[in-house]
Scaffold this active site. Structure first.
Site, PDB file in Angstrom:
ATOM      1  N   GLU A 117       1.021  -1.302   0.183  1.00 19.81           N
ATOM      2  CA  GLU A 117      -0.041  -0.024  -0.074  1.00 19.81           C
ATOM      3  C   GLU A 117       0.868   1.311  -0.040  1.00 19.81           C
ATOM      4  OE1 GLU A 117      -2.230  -0.383   3.592  1.00 19.81           O
ATOM      5  OE2 GLU A 117      -2.538  -2.307   3.270  1.00 19.81           O
ATOM      6  N   LYS A 119       2.516   4.460   1.309  1.00 22.36           N
ATOM      7  CA  LYS A 119       2.393   5.014   2.786  1.00 22.36           C
ATOM      8  C   LYS A 119       2.108   6.586   2.535  1.00 22.36           C
ATOM      9  CE  LYS A 119       5.324   4.963   6.908  1.00 22.36           C
ATOM     10  NZ  LYS A 119       5.354   6.569   7.306  1.00 22.36           N
ATOM     11  N   LYS A 285       2.891  -5.444   3.934  1.00 23.86           N
ATOM     12  CA  LYS A 285       2.461  -6.169   5.107  1.00 23.86           C
ATOM     13  C   LYS A 285       2.069  -7.647   4.599  1.00 23.86           C
ATOM     14  CE  LYS A 285      -0.389  -1.963   6.115  1.00 23.86           C
ATOM     15  NZ  LYS A 285      -1.699  -1.321   6.120  1.00 23.86           N
ATOM     16  N   CYS A 403      38.767  15.356  24.443  1.00 23.69           N
ATOM     17  CA  CYS A 403      37.273  15.489  24.385  1.00 23.69           C
ATOM     18  C   CYS A 403      36.950  17.086  24.435  1.00 23.69           C
ATOM     19  CB  CYS A 403      36.528  14.736  25.545  1.00 23.69           C
ATOM     20  SG  CYS A 403      35.079  15.403  25.585  1.00 23.69           S
TER      21      CYS A 403
END
Ligand code: IVH
Length: 677
Positions: A117, A119, A285, A403
């Site tokens: 189907e 979307k 599906k 860091c």
């Protein structure tokens, strides 16, 4: 005299605040201020704009996307959760999807039929019919609870308020996607950025007569709770509801194999622009509903469906800079700051570069012209460099080994892959200001403390003002200081106080998740909470001597391995973490873990599997045991109730251990008998 520059600056700031509030409300569905407060902020901004008419030329308050937030709707729990879909981006992902289904069902390459189907990129809603009468209509909300938007849904043309057919079940829940056509959207005033936002905004109007003026449309695509099923496949379901006058998408059809999947995908991708509504991919599906039921769901999405997205949208831009972002686990992630560019309707100015190795592999440099890509909802990424546009004097990017906090970063050695991790990390935890801020964001996130009105941006604001440094600070905020901040008024402060107070009561599993131990996600936090039961028992883990013993026991739990136990040990061996966790516990009321004791044939039973079964995969066996109240363990111990032995290659050692401990052994034949009884 006020300088023109300052006036413009203030106007821009006003617009920025309003844009943020609109975004909180419309995009994130998470309003941070009351309606009255929003009105006040907007009015102030407008008055300022009127006072200095030249400001309108820059950007006017009245032209901002989105309008003032409305009151909240009543909330209802969904009869069955509204899940989301996992995504596929190419045919390999689709092959993987097929393979996973075959594995779960223990099929050896059987051809499974899919129903495909379009979307639609709209807003999902669920419609509940009792004896054919539409009695409730909810938005998706967080998937568990939705908002009552029935009156607005009723204004949608062609949406049945009554099903007058003799074959309608006593109760049926129809799931659908609400949208606005592309042509209709063009005719609307330019209040919304795209049709999807316009559909969402209209559905959330407090006054249904306003919603009625917007040409909303819908397609039904699924069902939730149904009292009696009169259909065997997804195709049959859609045909039946179509007969009941629901609109279903005529471009849907069954497909059987990868070849057909790809053919359909290509043809729809081509047809995409000629459709009068936005689609962002196709949903595949499993057509057979018995198989759908066997496959079931993972925690967020069904195993039987996938959204195969259309090609990612790409754009060319230039890297202005490469900066480091520190995550809550200390990961130092490089991010490219790029010249703002529109990719698929969204303005992008940041793109992830993943890690040091990725930068080296692609030799990405500051100043490079690059192609970036935005696929689905993921963060845009840099795909490739246009070397022909590179300046002669450009230099390779040198990844910092320190860091942002100044401490050394390093790459960990992974025992499982026997390789160095690609990611550089800072290991200071709360000792690093950048990691700490992200930890706090995790702490207040939806899945953890979930404090209304205290999102990432507010954490950022409070952090910068030194109002918070660790989780317990949230419960001791200096509201006198907050009162004077821009965007904060009495009402929003009261709401925040209420939300924080509410969040003090928390279940043990959420607490464990919220403290942010690396490798302990929501599922593992639940498993660990189930093991300890209460915070007083959990606190034993703070004792280094006890940790060893505890970790040995934790290793028996399904999903907990050495990665997790090592991480737990590292976390609680750190004195700062201990101090912070203890301070937090003092502020909270941590509820005992209530295991989801499902009734069923295996209620409260601990089960372990060894060997393969003929009729089902190990994953399906595990899912069945859990669905019927059982708990699946990963090793043989005294606690085990059953060792279920499949006929194919069971481990003799496990069977012997179980025999020694007098644990009931269930062989495959008996297991099948139990399931059929
Ligand atoms: S099936 C269990 N079918 O996509 C979820 N969803 O990411 C089953 N959507 O919330 C969803 N068209 O809003 C399904 N034909 C379609 C759809 C569709 C659009 C939306 C829907 C859902 C989201 C899932």
């Amino acid at each position: 005299m006020v300088l023109k520059k300052e006036i413009i600056f203030k106007h821009k700031k006003n617009l920025e605040t309003l844009k943020k509030l609109n975004k909180d409300y419309y995009t994130d569905d998470n309003p941070k201020v009351s309606d009255a407060e929003y009105d006040k902020i907007k009015l102030n901004a407008l008055e300022f704009e009127i006072k200095y008419p030249y400001l309108k030329k820059i950007e006017s308050v009245n032209d901002l996307v989105g309008s003032k937030p409305t009151n909240k709707f009543k909330k209802f729990q969904h009869l069955s959760p509204m899940l989301s879909l996992s995504n596929a981006f190419n045919i390999i992902d689709m092959k993987d999807f097929q393979k996973k289904i075959n594995n779960f069902l223990n099929y050896k390459n059987k051809e499974i039929e899919f129903f495909c189907e379009p979307k639609i990129d709209g807003i999902s809603a669920t419609l509940i019919y009792e004896n054919g009468e539409l009695i409730r209509g909810l938005s998706r909300g967080d998937g568990t609870t939705g908002e009552d938007i029935l009156e607005n849904l009723k204004t949608i043309k062609g949406l049945p308020k009554k099903i007058s057919s003799s074959d309608v079940p006593d109760l049926i829940e129809i799931r659908c996607e609400i949208f606005i056509g592309k042509k209709d959207f063009k005719k609307l005033s330019d209040k919304f950025a795209n049709p999807r936002n316009a559909a969402g905004g209209s559905l959330r109007q407090k006054d249904p007569s306003i919603t009625a003026k917007v040409p909303l449309r819908y397609y039904a695509y699924g069902f939730g709770k149904v009292s009696s099923m009169k259909f065997k496949t997804q195709k049959e379901f859609l045909e039946l509801i179509n007969k009941w006058n629901f609109k279903t998408n005529s471009l849907s059809e069954t497909v059987k194999n990868l070849e057909q999947i790809e053919k359909k995908h290509k043809s729809m991708e081509q047809a995409r622009s000629s459709l009068d509504y936005d689609i962002d991919g196709l949903v595949y599906k499993v057509n057979d509903l018995i198989l759908q039921n066997r496959l079931g769901n993972t925690s967020n999405s069904p195993r039987w469906a996938i959204a195969y997205k259309f090609s990612a949208e790409k754009a060319v831009t230039k890297i202005q800079d490469i900066v480091i972002q520190v995550g809550r686990t200390g990961a130092n992630t490089p991010v490219a700051k790029v010249d703002p560019v529109t990719v698929g309707g969204v303005v992008v100015s940041n793109a992830t570069l993943h890690n040091e190795d990725e930068i080296k592999r692609k030799d990405i440099r500051v100043g490079d012209t690059v192609i970036i890509q935005r696929a689905g909802d993921v963060i845009p990424q840099v795909i490739s460099v246009d070397l022909s546009k590179r300046k002669k004097n450009s230099k390779s990017y040198i990844f910092p080994t320190k860091c942002l906090c100044g401490n050394e970063t390093r790459k960990e050695f992974s025992k499982s892959t026997q390789k160095l991790d690609a990611v550089r990390r800072c290991f200071q935890g709360y000792g690093c200001n950048f990691t700490a801020k992200e930890k706090l964001k995790h702490f207040v996130s939806k899945e953890a403390l979930n404090i209304d009105g205290l999102g990432k941006k507010v954490i950022e604001q409070f952090w910068n003002l030194k109002l918070i440094r660790e989780p317990s600070d949230i419960f001791n905020l200096n509201y006198n200081k907050i009162k004077n901040l821009e965007g904060w008024g009495n009402l929003s402060i009261n709401n925040l106080k209420k939300a924080i107070k509410k969040s003090r009561k928390i279940s043990l599993d959420k607490f464990i998740f919220s403290i942010g131990i690396r490798h302990i996600g929501q599922e593992n936090a639940k498993t660990i909470a189930g093991f300890f039961g209460s915070i007083s028992k959990f606190k034993k883990i703070f004792d280094l001597e006890e940790i060893k013993k505890i970790n040995k026991n934790l290793l028996e739990l399904d999903g907990i391995g050495e990665t997790q136990t090592n991480s737990i040990k590292t976390f609680f061996s750190n004195t700062i973490n201990l101090k912070i966790t203890n301070a937090l516990i003092k502020e909270l009321e941590i509820e005992n873990f209530m295991p989801n004791t499902r009734s069923g044939i295996f209620s409260n039973k601990k089960i372990m599997f060894t060997g393969g079964f003929k009729n089902m995969s190990r994953s399906e066996a595990k899912a069945i045991a859990e669905k019927n109240g059982g708990k699946v363990l990963g090793s043989v111990s005294k606690k085990l109730d059953y060792l279920v032995v499949g006929d194919s290659k069971p481990t003799a050692k496990k069977i012997n251990q179980a025999k020694e401990l007098n644990i009931k052994i269930v062989f495959e034949k008996e297991w099948n008998k139990i399931l059929n009884s």
